[in-house]
Design an enzyme around this catalytic site. Structure first.
Site, PDB file in Angstrom:
ATOM      1  N   SER A 169       0.798  -1.230   0.000  1.00 53.05           N
ATOM      2  CA  SER A 169       0.000   0.000   0.000  1.00 53.05           C
ATOM      3  C   SER A 169       0.831   1.282   0.000  1.00 53.05           C
ATOM      4  CB  SER A 169      -0.966   0.026   1.191  1.00 53.05           C
ATOM      5  OG  SER A 169      -0.276   0.262   2.404  1.00 53.05           O
ATOM      6  N   LYS A 204       0.715   4.422   6.875  1.00 52.41           N
ATOM      7  CA  LYS A 204       0.095   5.270   5.857  1.00 52.41           C
ATOM      8  C   LYS A 204       0.581   6.713   6.033  1.00 52.41           C
ATOM      9  CE  LYS A 204      -2.895   2.155   4.244  1.00 52.41           C
ATOM     10  NZ  LYS A 204      -2.174   0.951   4.600  1.00 52.41           N
TER      11      LYS A 204
END
Length: 144
Positions: free
Chosen positions: A65, A102
């Protein structure tokens, strides 16, 4: 060592060494340059990568990701829990029982977790989420 689906955490081992040899010249990524006049010194990766030993941990990335930010599967992250998490920082977060890494997007009281891969969705944090920003990523260690 503590494992989750996305990250495996490691604490710092006290290494009492004198560091590794460091060649104090720029290494050309283009044409080779003469290395006759290089200066050899010692460098400690602990001193280079760790600013606050008590608040620093390592975690290994699992997943894709964050590939757009240069964080690839199996990379080793250096995470400092003493750094204030702010907009645009890459952070390790605990979200609803799982750790994830993230980019933080903060606008006023709103927080989003932004992946750096278009195949993954942006996550909007709501009051229903069990959410903690666990630490800020300061470095990534890669194997080539």
């Amino acid at each position: 060592m503590e494992a989750s689906k996305a990250l495996t955490f490691f604490s710092i081992k006290d290494l009492k060494n004198e560091g590794s040899v460091y060649i104090d010249i720029g290494i050309s990524a283009g044409f080779p340059s003469p290395a006759d006049d290089f200066k050899e010194t010692r460098i400690s990766l602990d001193e280079e990568l760790i600013k606050n030993k008590e608040a620093t941990f390592f975690a290994r990335v699992s997943g894709q990701s964050m590939i757009g930010a240069g964080l690839d599967d199996n990379d080793l992250l250096v995470i400092d829990r003493s750094i204030e998490p702010t907009n645009n920082k890459i952070a390790v977060c605990f979200l609803d029982g799982e750790f994830t890494v993230k980019r933080l997007r903060v606008e006023g009281v709103n927080v989003w977790l932004q992946p750096e891969n278009p195949d993954y969705p942006v996550i909007k944090i709501t009051k229903e989420n069990n959410f903690v920003i666990w630490g800020v990523v300061t470095s990534v260690i890669k194997k080539v």
